[in-house]
Design an enzyme around this catalytic site. Structure first.
Site, short mmCIF file in Angstrom:
data_model
loop_
_atom_site.label_atom_id
_atom_site.label_comp_id
_atom_site.label_asym_id
_atom_site.label_seq_id
_atom_site.Cartn_x
_atom_site.Cartn_y
_atom_site.Cartn_z
N HIS A 66 -60.36 92.50 38.66
CA HIS A 66 -60.92 93.32 39.90
C HIS A 66 -62.16 93.90 39.41
O HIS A 66 -62.31 94.76 38.52
CB HIS A 66 -59.92 94.34 40.25
CG HIS A 66 -60.30 95.17 41.40
ND1 HIS A 66 -60.53 96.69 41.09
CD2 HIS A 66 -60.39 94.83 42.52
CE1 HIS A 66 -60.80 97.09 42.52
NE2 HIS A 66 -60.85 96.07 43.29
N HIS A 77 -69.61 97.25 45.24
CA HIS A 77 -68.80 97.50 46.27
C HIS A 77 -69.08 98.41 47.29
O HIS A 77 -68.76 98.00 48.45
CB HIS A 77 -67.44 97.97 45.33
CG HIS A 77 -66.32 98.45 46.14
ND1 HIS A 77 -66.16 99.75 46.64
CD2 HIS A 77 -64.98 97.77 46.45
CE1 HIS A 77 -65.10 99.63 47.67
NE2 HIS A 77 -64.53 98.49 47.27
N GLU A 92 -65.05 88.69 47.74
CA GLU A 92 -65.04 89.71 48.93
C GLU A 92 -66.22 89.96 49.79
O GLU A 92 -67.06 90.52 49.28
CB GLU A 92 -64.24 90.96 48.59
CG GLU A 92 -64.07 91.71 49.85
CD GLU A 92 -63.19 93.33 49.50
OE1 GLU A 92 -63.26 94.02 50.33
OE2 GLU A 92 -62.89 93.36 48.45
#
Length: 293
Positions: A8, A50, A158
């Site tokens: 991750h 992120h 993502e």
């Protein structure tokens, strides 16, 4: 089939998240894949970070998309408190060894093969931290170059477009993945499922593997994912522990890769539930568990 260990934001349990260092360490510590986050700079370059703002993970301030790629490259990452704490322990331990046992530290410094641990890190890693202040914010291109030359099985990209609508993000990511001929090793995921539909419109004849991210327990998962032509379900891990719930999803042939599973007891629970992959910060812990199955 072996459960996939998906790092991750790279190996973010020990290294600054979403950095080339964290991605390289995911490879070094034998992850099966990497999960990461894509946004666009002010001048439209796909970059890896992120948060929509710079403040939590870098020495910059404000929104990511207010800066060009050249401006973003000036900033350096800073360790989040958990990572900084374990770095500090290792650095302090090294200094203590130097001051209290010169013979032992001399012996340590002769061991350059990386097997000696100081705290949670190797000697080389600790020395790297001593000589380096933060990492650059990487671009998607930099990561694709690394990934294309690795043996990693999966790169989960993502698209971070649920808060800010990055126009052209889907086209830019898909075009770059194709430039490296990586569609068979990439999953494109998003919490913004309209963005997944956009990928389907853009992809042409060669189908892209897509992952629907969710935060809560979604009803009628097989029917829903089929309706939007998505193969993978990427749920918050606590939402898929009901046996009948996940059985229905698995029986429909859907790939289930929950996030973010970081302690060993939770890893055991999702493995028992029958997941395909686990998105985790803790690459070494999951590998040790999988190795004992």
């Amino acid at each position: 089939m072996r459960i996939l260990n998906i790092a991750h934001r790279g190996y973010s349990g020990k290294f600054d998240e979403n950095t080339m260092l964290a991605f390289k360490k995911a490879i070094e510590y034998n992850a099966d894949g990497i999960e990461t986050d894509i946004q666009l700079s002010k001048d439209g370059i796909p970059i890896i970070i992120h948060d929509e703002t710079l403040d939590r993970t870098t020495n910059g301030h404000g929104f990511v998309n207010d800066y060009t790629i050249d401006e973003l490259k000036i900033f350096r990452t800073k360790s989040v408190p958990k990572i900084q704490a374990i770095k500090d322990i290792a650095l302090e331990k090294k200094e203590l060894l130097k001051s209290t046992n010169s013979g032992e530290i001399a012996n340590i410094e002769n061991r350059r093969n990386g097997d000696f641990k100081i705290g949670k890190y190797t000697l080389k890693e600790v020395e790297y931290f001593e000589s380096t202040i933060g990492e650059e914010i990487p671009t998607l291109r930099e990561l694709l170059e690394l990934f294309s030359n690795s043996n990693l099985k999966i790169l989960n990209l993502e698209l971070k477009n649920s808060v800010i609508e990055y126009k052209g993000l889907e086209e830019k990511v898909l075009r770059m993945v194709d430039e490296f001929n990586l569609r068979d090793r990439v999953i494109i995921s998003s919490f913004n499922h309209l963005s997944l539909l956009k990928i389907r419109e853009l992809e042409g004849n060669k189908k892209t593997v897509l992952g629907a991210l969710t935060e809560t327990t979604l009803a009628n998962v097989p029917q829903y994912l089929k309706s939007i032509s998505v193969e993978c379900y990427h749920p918050y891990f606590l939402s898929i522990l009901n046996k009948e719930y996940i059985k229905e999803i698995k029986n429909a042939g859907i790939i289930v890769n929950p996030y973010t599973v970081n302690n060993i007891e939770d890893m055991k629970k999702v493995i028992k539930a029958g997941v395909n992959g686990i998105i985790t910060n803790e690459v070494e812990i999951l590998n040790a568990l999988i190795g004992n199955l």
